[in-house]
Design an enzyme around this catalytic site. Structure first.
Site, PDB file in Angstrom:
ATOM      1  CG  ASP A  24      -1.470   1.401   1.661  1.00 49.90           C
ATOM      2  OD1 ASP A  24      -2.228   1.778   0.953  1.00 49.90           O
ATOM      3  OD2 ASP A  24      -1.172   1.691   2.662  1.00 49.90           O
ATOM      4  CG  ASP A 222      -1.202   2.381   6.614  1.00 45.53           C
ATOM      5  OD1 ASP A 222      -1.587   1.987   5.420  1.00 45.53           O
ATOM      6  OD2 ASP A 222      -1.336   3.498   6.995  1.00 45.53           O
ATOM      7  CG  ASP A 226      -4.518  -0.794   3.214  1.00 43.68           C
ATOM      8  OD1 ASP A 226      -4.529  -0.318   1.968  1.00 43.68           O
ATOM      9  OD2 ASP A 226      -3.732   0.199   3.628  1.00 43.68           O
TER      10      ASP A 226
END
Ligand code: ADP
Ligand code: MG
Length: 326
Positions: A24, A222, A226
């Protein structure tokens, strides 16, 4: 010892066979401490007023971008109001109202119904090419300003990406941010496979696509946005100290100290563990077969010797397993 938490042995085994590592962007590949860089008021309001309303709306959001906007206001000692009817839209931005005016703050898709002038869009491109994220602020259906946010890429990012590539692993970047910003950040980290403009459920699709194309995927993230992708990946890895509870709850492995250098470490630890387990299984079976064979060909081993041989091999297997501690 290294700050990597495995939520079970099976994840150690899974991580060893990973073919793709998908990062990410915000908070994972970048440090997650973004700063407001440009404040551009467009309608008849001042830059300070633009920052004040934006920060007031963002006070209740958990997103790193929201925190950056609130912090910028705090640094300028601007007093904030409490927003009403606040609604966070994951991967897009927030809605809310102040003194009866409805505000929308977030990415361009949030303002689909609002016309944006060409010169403003040019400004947006220019900022995004510098790797900045542009946030649009609208009041009662009118664009009133832009904020640009910049997040620094983690200093270890490039090294980690190179290390993973050297291990023969593909590296991808999945982000909800725009194509231009995603590509700019990917370039800094040495990642050429960039998937941008992803909503949380599209991150899941991207993970599945990578999985069908290359094999096992480790997803590292995080945020709340996600979590679905962390659950869908063969191995979900969450950032520990900077990550959200949902991400940590969903993940299989947690990087307690947010140190992404532990990703190649976890993969190679998984590989070594698998190797040692296989060696041990082969060794233990070989010892038993030898003892049985020796017994049948003329009783070379008697009972006490057999017991010592069998239990002794168990001790050797344990000692061999302990090699992993080094
Ligand atoms: P990433 O995948 O990079 O971690 P997110 O999916 O969390 O990014 O967010 C995608 C985009 O949505 C952000 O780049 C931002 O433009 C917008 N956004 C999300 N939450 C907010 C918020 N609270 N305030 C403003 N913009 C937001
Ligand atoms: Mg994130």
């Amino acid at each position: 010892r290294k700050g990597v938490l495995f939520k079970g042995g099976v994840h150690l085994e899974n991580v060893s066979g990973v073919k793709v590592v998908a990062f990410d962007k915000t908070g994972t590949l970048t440090s997650g401490k973004p700063k407001v860089m440009d404040i551009i008021a467009l309608k008849n309001i001042t830059d300070l007023e633009l920052l004040r309303v934006s920060a007031s709306i963002e006070t209740l959001s958990q997103h790193p971008i929201a925190k950056a906007i609130v912090q910028a206001a705090n640094e300028k000692n601007i007093s904030l109001e409490r927003p009403k009817e606040l609604q966070a839209i994951h991967g897009l931005g927030v809605h809310g109202s102040l003194k009866g005016i409805a505000y929308k703050i977030g990415k361009l898709e949030m303002l689909k119904d609002i016309a944006i002038e060409k010169e403003h869009l040019q400004k947006v491109d220019e900022l995004e090419e510098q790797g900045k994220t542009v946030i649009f602020v609208a009041a009662n259906g009118q664009l009133i300003g832009l904020l640009s946010i910049q997040d620094t890429i983690r200093p270890q990012a490039k090294k980690v990406v190179d290390e993973l590539k050297a291990m023969g692993i593909k590296v991808a970047l999945l982000t909800g941010d725009s194509e231009t910003t995603g590509k700019a950040v990917g370039k800094q980290a040495g990642i050429d496979e960039v998937y941008a403009e992803l909503l949380p459920e599209q991150k899941v699709e991207a993970v599945k696509k990578l999985e069908s194309r290359y094999g096992k995927v480790a997803m590292i993230g995080d945020g709340v946005n996600d979590a679905p992708a962390l659950a869908a990946a063969s191995v979900g890895i969450a950032m520990g100290s900077g990550g959200t509870d949902v991400a940590m709850e969903t993940a299989d492995i947690i990087l307690m100290a947010d140190n992404i250098e532990n990703i190649p470490f976890a993969i190679s630890l998984g590989k070594r563990t698998n190797r040692v387990v296989k060696q041990n299984v082969v060794f233990a079976i070989a010892v038993v077969l030898t003892l049985v064979t020796l017994n049948f060909i003329g009783g070379v081993v008697n009972l006490p010797e057999g017991v010592v041989g069998h239990e002794g091999s168990t001790v050797l297997v344990i000692l061999s397993g302990l090699r992993l501690l080094r």
